[in-house]
Design a protein around this motif. Structure first.
Motif, mmCIF file in Angstrom:
data_model
loop_
_atom_site.group_PDB
_atom_site.id
_atom_site.type_symbol
_atom_site.label_atom_id
_atom_site.label_comp_id
_atom_site.label_asym_id
_atom_site.label_seq_id
_atom_site.Cartn_x
_atom_site.Cartn_y
_atom_site.Cartn_z
ATOM 1 N N THR A 248 39.530 -6.930 45.019
ATOM 2 C CA THR A 248 39.579 -5.132 45.082
ATOM 3 C C THR A 248 37.688 -4.581 44.767
ATOM 4 N N LEU A 250 36.044 -2.047 43.612
ATOM 5 C CA LEU A 250 35.342 -2.262 42.481
ATOM 6 C C LEU A 250 35.454 -3.306 41.921
ATOM 7 N N SER A 251 34.095 -3.324 40.933
ATOM 8 C CA SER A 251 34.095 -4.445 40.266
ATOM 9 C C SER A 251 34.963 -4.948 39.735
ATOM 10 N N ARG A 257 38.249 3.427 39.036
ATOM 11 C CA ARG A 257 36.677 3.441 38.585
ATOM 12 C C ARG A 257 37.016 4.533 36.800
ATOM 13 N N ARG A 294 27.710 4.757 33.098
ATOM 14 C CA ARG A 294 29.033 4.566 33.319
ATOM 15 C C ARG A 294 29.838 4.293 32.608
#
Ligand code: HEC
Ligand code: HEC
Ligand code: HEC
Ligand code: HEC
Ligand code: HEC
Ligand code: HEC
Ligand code: HEC
Ligand code: HEC
Ligand code: HEC
Ligand code: HEC
Length: 320
Positions: A248, A250-251, A257, A294
């Protein structure tokens, strides 16, 4: 010498000494002591008489593979895979007509049907991980053993973690693109391979190595198995609800997200439906805390399940 052997072969064939497929594989042709020609497989003289070092040096690399362990009585001869091919043996290279094909050809030039090609391998290899091959997606889509395995090469790329993805990704373009994204399992780096998660011979869902997604993931991420005092339902259900195992942008291989990921399911009137903003004022009320920085995971750190019993009313919400 050559002619002498041809006569011998012809005699054996027409004299009925060879009664069924595989006789050569079992016994091999008569082999003179100290014969100069390096036979690479058990009993291959019938074929290597013509397909020798001069004619097909690269094909003889099969002698360097496990199939070339001539001391092992179970290993194949040329005819175990290509069939007895009598017409070919007797007529190849003679006269002006085209060379008759072998019984089981594996190339685009002379393709036998998928079933015949697979059958040639399964005669010896139906066991182990291939026990349910016939029900696998690959089998049903006419992908054959030799779509992946290169048996004549000294190096079978698909069984080497470093080169395997290249073989798979010639057909699986979508996974190629995903593996190139910033967050991915170390497959392109060569420390894992597609077959760390997949048994491509098998009939598990998505041809996975284990019979469910989660069992497959737990083989390496055992700490996510639980059981936890507080389980998070989607985690117990299927890791791929939140993660894409191939890659992906995203991490953490996340599909979306946070808070959006969470809000796909948690969106009612209390704080779970808030956007990621800072609270406007000093407060301890979760209803106005916003999701801060976050996001949801700042507070709900044990998203895969928690064991905390401290203040269990809130610890149950995957907080420490
Ligand atoms: C009398 C010589 C001779 C013998 C014996 C012989 N071949 Fe061939 N073979 C040839 C020739 C000539 C060709 C055609 C080469 C080409 O077209 O490039 C060929 C082509 C082939 C091909 C590629 C074409 C196809 O049909 O798929 C295969 C595979 C093959 N041989 C396997 C074998 C096997 C297995 C044996 C033993 C059972 C064997 N050959 C015995 C001469 C021979
Ligand atoms: C384990 C099964 C197996 C055995 C044993 C085997 N082959 Fe093959 N052969 C194949 C497959 C599969 C191909 C297709 C190319 C590949 O996968 O490398 C092939 C391709 C060939 C070709 C090339 C056809 C072409 O047009 O490119 C020739 C010639 C050939 N084999 C001859 C032989 C000879 C001679 C022997 C014995 C020394 C032999 N093979 C043993 C499976 C086998
Ligand atoms: C006559 C029996 C026979 C046939 C036919 C046969 N094999 Fe094999 N194969 C063996 C034996 C014996 C080994 C040695 C390894 C073992 O103990 O399983 C082996 C090893 C292998 C290996 C390597 C396994 C390892 O541990 O390194 C692969 C891959 C393989 N075969 C694929 C094929 C494919 C693909 C075909 C068909 C094109 C085929 N085999 C046809 C008997 C056979
Ligand atoms: C989609 C690609 C693919 C196809 C199709 C495929 N294989 Fe494999 N095969 C692999 C991979 C990858 C491995 C290595 C597995 C591992 O590392 O755990 C493997 C391993 C093997 C091995 C050695 C290890 C073992 O399990 O004993 C044999 C033998 C084998 N395959 C035979 C076959 C036969 C026979 C067929 C056809 C019925 C076949 N394969 C079809 C990809 C494939
Ligand atoms: C010759 C082309 C080809 C090669 C090479 C190939 N595949 Fe496939 N694979 C297919 C086809 C066709 C399907 C059927 C679904 C589709 O169209 O994507 C499929 C399906 C799959 C599926 C989904 C199975 C399911 O039940 O949904 C997985 C997983 C897979 N392949 C993994 C692999 C891996 C891993 C390799 C390499 C070891 C590999 N494939 C090599 C053609 C190939
Ligand atoms: C970390 C484990 C893992 C690795 C490594 C992995 N896969 Fe998968 N793959 C999965 C899981 C789990 C699924 C099923 C869930 C899904 O579709 O997201 C899957 C599904 C697939 C599918 C079917 C997709 C569909 O849309 O139905 C294909 C094709 C596939 N993988 C190919 C590959 C190939 C090719 C590689 C190597 C480049 C690979 N996979 C590496 C875990 C993995
Ligand atoms: C064969 C072992 C293995 C299997 C099976 C496996 N993983 Fe992994 N996973 C790893 C390794 C190795 C890493 C990388 C760790 C690192 O880079 O520090 C990793 C990393 C991750 C990460 C973090 C990625 C990142 O960007 O930091 C996630 C999320 C993950 N795996 C999820 C899964 C899921 C979901 C499955 C099942 C579909 C799965 N894994 C199956 C070995 C595995
Ligand atoms: C509800 C969504 C969700 C599900 C379902 C889920 N995860 Fe995660 N996972 C996350 C989030 C969010 C992160 C990032 C955590 C962070 O940023 O602290 C993460 C991170 C990870 C990581 C890397 C960091 C770490 O904690 O080691 C791994 C490995 C991982 N997940 C494996 C799994 C496995 C295995 C499963 C299935 C048993 C699974 N996840 C199911 C949301 C989920
Ligand atoms: C696929 C849907 C889904 C996703 C995505 C999801 N959850 Fe959940 N979550 C659930 C379900 C279902 C429950 C159990 C609800 C219940 O027991 O009332 C739950 C429970 C919770 C709870 C405990 C609620 C309680 O009342 O104890 C928290 C906290 C939570 N999730 C946070 C998150 C966060 C943070 C994320 C994003 C990283 C997330 N969830 C992503 C479905 C999801
Ligand atoms: C500042 C810390 C904090 C942040 C950020 C946070 N939560 Fe919570 N969350 C809590 C606490 C504390 C509780 C338990 C007390 C309560 O219900 O207010 C809770 C309860 C929950 C619950 C169960 C009760 C309910 O209100 O439905 C869910 C679901 C939940 N959070 C999801 C989320 C999601 C989704 C996000 C991100 C959008 C998020 N939380 C962000 C601290 C936080």
């Amino acid at each position: 010498m050559r002619n002498w052997r041809r006569v011998l072969v012809a005699f054996a064939l027409f004299g009925g000494a060879l009664t069924g497929a595989g006789s050569w594989a079992a016994d091999g042709p008569p082999r003179a002591e100290g014969e100069a020609k390096g036979l690479v497989l058990r009993g291959d003289a019938r074929c290597t008489e013509c397909h020798d070092e001069v004619d097909a040096p690269e094909k003889l690399a099969i002698g360097k593979t496990r199939h070339g362990t001539v001391a092992d009585g179970r290993t194949p001869s040329c005819v175990s895979c290509h069939g007895e091919s009598e017409k070919h043996v007797n007529e190849a290279g003679r006269g002006s007509g085209p060379t008759p094909p072998v019984d089981v050809g594996f190339t685009a030039k002379n393709p036998a049907g998928a079933e015949a090609r697979n059958g040639a391998c399964l005669a010896c290899h139906q066991g182990s991980t291939r026990i349910f091959w016939q029900n696998s997606t690959h089998s049903r889509r006419d992908v054959t053993c030799t779509s992946c395995h290169k048996v004549h090469d000294g190096h079978d790329k698909v069984r080497d973690a470093a080169s395997q993805p290249e073989v798979c990704m010639t057909c699986h373009k979508e996974q190629r693109a995903q593996m190139a994204r910033p967050s991915h399992h170390p497959v392109p780096e060569g420390s894992m391979s597609c077959s760390s998660c997949h048994n491509v011979h098998g009939d598990n869902p998505s041809q996975l190595a284990k019979n469910s997604v989660n069992e497959t993931c737990f083989s390496c991420h055992a700490e996510k198995r639980g059981p936890f005092v507080h389980n998070h339902q989607p985690v117990s259900e299927d890791c791929t609800i939140c993660h894409n195992p191939h890659g992906t942008i995203l991490s953490n291989l996340l599909k979306a997200r946070p808070p959006y990921l969470c809000q796909e399911c948690h969106s009612h009137d209390s704080h779970p439906s808030q956007l990621a903003v800072l609270p406007g004022d000093r407060t301890t009320s979760t209803s106005v805390l916003g999701t801060v920085g976050r996001g949801c995971l700042n507070c709900h750190t044990n998203i895969h399940g928690g064991n905390s019993t401290v203040n269990s009313a809130t610890a149950g919400r995957f907080r420490r």
